[in-house]
Motif scaffolding. Structure first.
Motif, PDB file in Angstrom:
ATOM      1  N   UNK A  38       0.860  -1.193   0.000  1.00 34.64           N
ATOM      2  CA  UNK A  38       0.000   0.000   0.000  1.00 34.64           C
ATOM      3  C   UNK A  38       0.889   1.234   0.000  1.00 34.64           C
ATOM      4  N   UNK A  39       1.019   1.830  -1.151  1.00 33.50           N
ATOM      5  CA  UNK A  39       1.953   2.924  -1.362  1.00 33.50           C
ATOM      6  C   UNK A  39       1.354   4.279  -1.015  1.00 33.50           C
ATOM      7  N   UNK A  40       2.206   5.256  -0.754  1.00 33.18           N
ATOM      8  CA  UNK A  40       1.738   6.573  -0.330  1.00 33.18           C
ATOM      9  C   UNK A  40       0.943   7.293  -1.414  1.00 33.18           C
ATOM     10  N   UNK A  41       1.126   6.918  -2.692  1.00 30.19           N
ATOM     11  CA  UNK A  41       0.339   7.551  -3.753  1.00 30.19           C
ATOM     12  C   UNK A  41      -1.138   7.232  -3.640  1.00 30.19           C
ATOM     13  N   UNK A  42      -1.469   6.126  -2.959  1.00 26.95           N
ATOM     14  CA  UNK A  42      -2.858   5.648  -2.903  1.00 26.95           C
ATOM     15  C   UNK A  42      -3.561   6.077  -1.619  1.00 26.95           C
TER      16      UNK A  42
END
Length: 529
Positions: A38-42
Motif C-alpha cells: 500500500x503505497x503513499x500515492x494511494x
C-alpha cells in the motif's frame, strides 16, 4: 496476632492487584497495521494525483487525528527483508535476511519478545512472510507464505507442530483477517493486560484480487496517469537503461510494451496486438482500478475495526500505527512492483494516532525508516530500546511534534535481489537525505554466482551481471527524479560529501561487503568514477 498478620497480608495483595490493574489500564494498547504494497500515492493525505479519488477516507481521518510522516522509508523495498527489519529493529546483514529466501527464527522475533517483557499480551494476524513459526507471539493466525486472496488458510498454534495447525475461512482475505482480529479482541485476549497487536493485510499485493462487492467501484472513472509513464526524461543511467538504451526492454517491469518479459498489460488481459500508447493506457486503467478496489477493501475493513474499538471504549487508549511494508509503483517511470531506491518504491506511508500524546493534524519531515519502528513501539510501551537494535526511537517526535537537533539526517537503502523474479531490477545501494539521493548500481547478485536466467531469450544476453553506474538526484529541484545529475559538475562537492556519508553509514550499520568480495571488488573499482 495471626488475624492482624492475615489482614495486613490481604491488604497488601489487594493493593498490589489494584495497583497492577491500574498500571495496565493506564498503559496504552498498541495496534500496528500494515498492508502489503500500500503505497503513499494511494492515499488522500499524501496529495498524489489519486487523492481526489478519495480511496482511503477511513485512514485519512485516522491520520488527520495524529501525526503523518512525510519522510518514512524502508531499507529494502521487498516484502521479507522489510518485515524482518520491522520485527528485529535491525538492518539486513545483521538480522540475516537479504532477500525473499530469508527467515526469522522465534528467538530473533525481538519486537514481540520485548513487548511481552513489558507485560503486554501479543498477537500477530494476517500476512507474516517470515517462514518460521511466529512463536514469540502469545497468539497468532497467519497466512502461509503469500496466502490466498479468496478462502484463505491460516496457520495457528495448536496440538500439532508448526505448520500443521490450520483453519480454513470463507471469503476475501481482507474480510477474513479483520474477522480473526475482531474475534481475538472480543473473545481470546486477556483483558487484564494491555495488548500489542500486529494486524497485517495481504491486500493490495498483486495480482489485485478484490472482493466482488467492489467490482463496480471506479468502473466508469478515469484514473489520472503519471506523465513519467509516457516520458521518463533523463531518469536512470546505463545501469538501468544500458548503453544507448539497449536494456530498456529487459530492466524494470513495465506498464506497456517496453518490457518484453513482464508488463502489466499481460496480467490485465489487454490485447497484445494493440500498440503503445493505447496498450499502456488500457493496462494502466485496469491495473489501477483493481489495485484501488483492494485498497478500498482494506479501508472499509479498518472502519469495522475502529468501530469496535470505539464501541468498547478502547479507541482513546490505543496507539494506532498504519503503514505499508514498502512503497509500490503505480505507473511512475513506466514501472510496476517495487525494489527500486526511487521514491515511489522506497517511501512508506506512515502515521500514528494517539490523542493522549499526539496532537491532531501534525506532519513531520523527519527521516525515519523501518528499523526505527520496533524501538519506537518499545518506548511507547514504557520500555527501553535494547542495545542490539540498530534503529532509533522517534517517540520524542510524536510527543513534541519537533525533530530533535541530533536526529538522523539521512537513511540507507540496499536492494540485494539482482535481476530476480522477471521484474529484473539491478542490485544497488545508496543514501537519501531530505534534499538529495545518491545511488550506486553494482550489477551483481549477493551470492557469487553467474547462473543465467531461465527466461527464454533473456538470460542468454547478459546473465546476472549488468552495467555499473552512479545516479544522483536533487529532490528539491526534481522531486519526480526525472534527471540524473551525477555528471553535472555543479553537484560535485555535494556528491563527494554524500559518498563520504554513505561510506560511514555502511560501516556503522554493518552493511559493508567484507563477506561478498565479488561485490567489494566492483565498489572499489568504481567508487571514484
Amino acid at each position: 496476632m495471626k488475624n492482624f498478620e492475615f489482614i495486613v497480608l490481604l491488604f497488601g495483595v489487594l493493593f498490589c492487584a489494584v495497583s497492577c490493574s491500574t498500571q495496565n489500564e493506564q498503559r496504552p494498547n498498541i495496534i500496528y497495521i500494515m498492508s502489503d504494497d500500500h503505497t503513499s500515492q494511494a492515499f488522500g493525505i499524501y496529495g498524489s494525483r489519486l487523492a481526489k479519488l478519495n480511496p482511503t477516507p477511513t485512514l485519512d481521518k485516522i491520520a488527520g487525528e495524529g501525526m503523518i510522516f512525510d519522510n518514512a522509508f524502508c531499507n529494502n523495498a521487498i516484502c521479507t527483508p522489510s518485515r524482518a527489519s520491522i520485527i528485529t529493529g535491525q538492518y539486513p546483514q545483521t538480522n540475516g535476511v537479504l532477500d525473499l529466501d530469508g527467515e526469522i527464527a522465534p528467538e530473533r522475533q525481538y519486537l514481540p519478545a520485548e513487548m511481552k517483557k513489558l507485560g503486554y499480551q501479543t498477537a500477530m494476524v494476517g500476512k507474516w512472510h517470515l517462514k518460521q513459526e511466529p512463536a514469540a507471539f502469545d497468539y497468532y493466525s497467519v497466512l502461509p507464505g503469500q496466502g490466498d486472496y479468496y478462502n484463505p488458510t491460516f496457520r495457528t498454534r495448536g496440538s500439532k507442530q508448526w505448520p500443521e495447525n490450520t483453519i480454513k475461512m470463507t471469503g476475501h482475505s481482507s474480510d477474513c483477517i479483520t474477522d480473526v482480529t475482531l474475534d481475538w479482541l472480543k473473545n481470546k485476549r486477556d483483558k487484564s493486560k494491555p495488548f500489542f497487536l500486529m494486524h497485517h493485510y495481504k491486500a493490495p499485493h498483486d495480482m489485485f484480487e478484490f472482493a466482488d462487492r467492489y467490482k463496480d467501484y471506479l468502473e466508469d472513472t478515469y484514473i489520472p496517469e503519471p506523465a513519467s509513464m509516457y516520458y521518463n526524461g533523463e531518469n536512470g543511467s546505463i545501469a538501468t537503461r544500458g548503453e544507448n538504451d539497449e536494456l530498456i526492454h529487459d530492466i524494470g517491469s513495465s506498464i506497456g510494451h517496453r518490457n518484453t518479459i513482464r508488463n502489466m498489460g499481460m496480467h490485465m488481459d489487454i490485447d497484445p496486438n494493440l500498440p503503445d500508447p493505447e496498450y499502456k493506457h488500457l493496462a494502466y486503467q485496469e491495473y489501477l482500478k483493481r489495485y484501488l478496489r483492494c485498497v478500498k477493501g482494506v479501508d472499509d475493513n479498518l472502519e469495522r475495526l475502529f468501530a469496535y474499538l470505539k464501541a468498547e471504549g478502547l479507541m482513546e487508549n490505543t496507539i494506532i500505527i498504519y503503514t505499508g511494508d514498502q512503497g509500490f509503483y503505480l505507473g511512475e517511470h513506466d514501472y510496476i512492483d517495487k525494489r527500486w531506491m526511487y521514491e515511489e518504491s522506497m517511501r512508506m506511508p506512515f502515521f500514528v494516532r494517539y490523542p493522549k500524546m499526539i496532537e491532531a493534524g501534525q506532519r513531520t519531515d523527519a527521516i525515519i525508516n523501518n528499523t526505527d519502528f520496533a524501538p519506537t513501539i518499545i518506548e511507547l510501551a514504557g520500555g527501553k530500546v535494547p542495545d542490539y537494535m540498530q534503529g532509533h526511537s522517534f517517540k520524542t517526535i510524536l510527543e513534541t511534534g519537533e525533530e530533535p537537533a541530533n536526529w538522523q539526517k539521512s537513511t540507507y537503502y540496499r536492494y540485494w535481489m539482482h535481476m530476480a523474479h522477471r521484474h529484473a531490477n539491478p542490485a544497488h545501494f545508496g543514501i537519501r537525505t531530505k534534499n538529495y539521493k545518491l545511488i550506486f548500481f553494482y550489477g551483481k547478485y549477493w551470492k557469487d554466482t553467474r547462473v543465467e536466467s531461465n527466461i527464454e531469450g533473456w538470460g542468454n544476453r547478459y546473465g546476472f551481471e549488468t552495467p555499473v553506474a552512479w545516479e544522483f538526484y536533487d529532490l528539491k529541484k526534481d522531486p519526480q527524479e526525472m534527471k540524473n545529475e551525477y555528471n553535472n559538475t555543479a553537484y560535485k562537492p555535494i556528491i563527494a560529501e554524500l559518498k563520504k556519508q554513505l561510506k560511514t553509514k555502511r560501516a556503522e550499520l554493518n552493511e559493508e561487503d567484507a563477506d561478498f568480495p565479488h561485490i567489494q571488488e566492483v565498489i572499489d573499482a568504481h567508487w571514484d568514477d
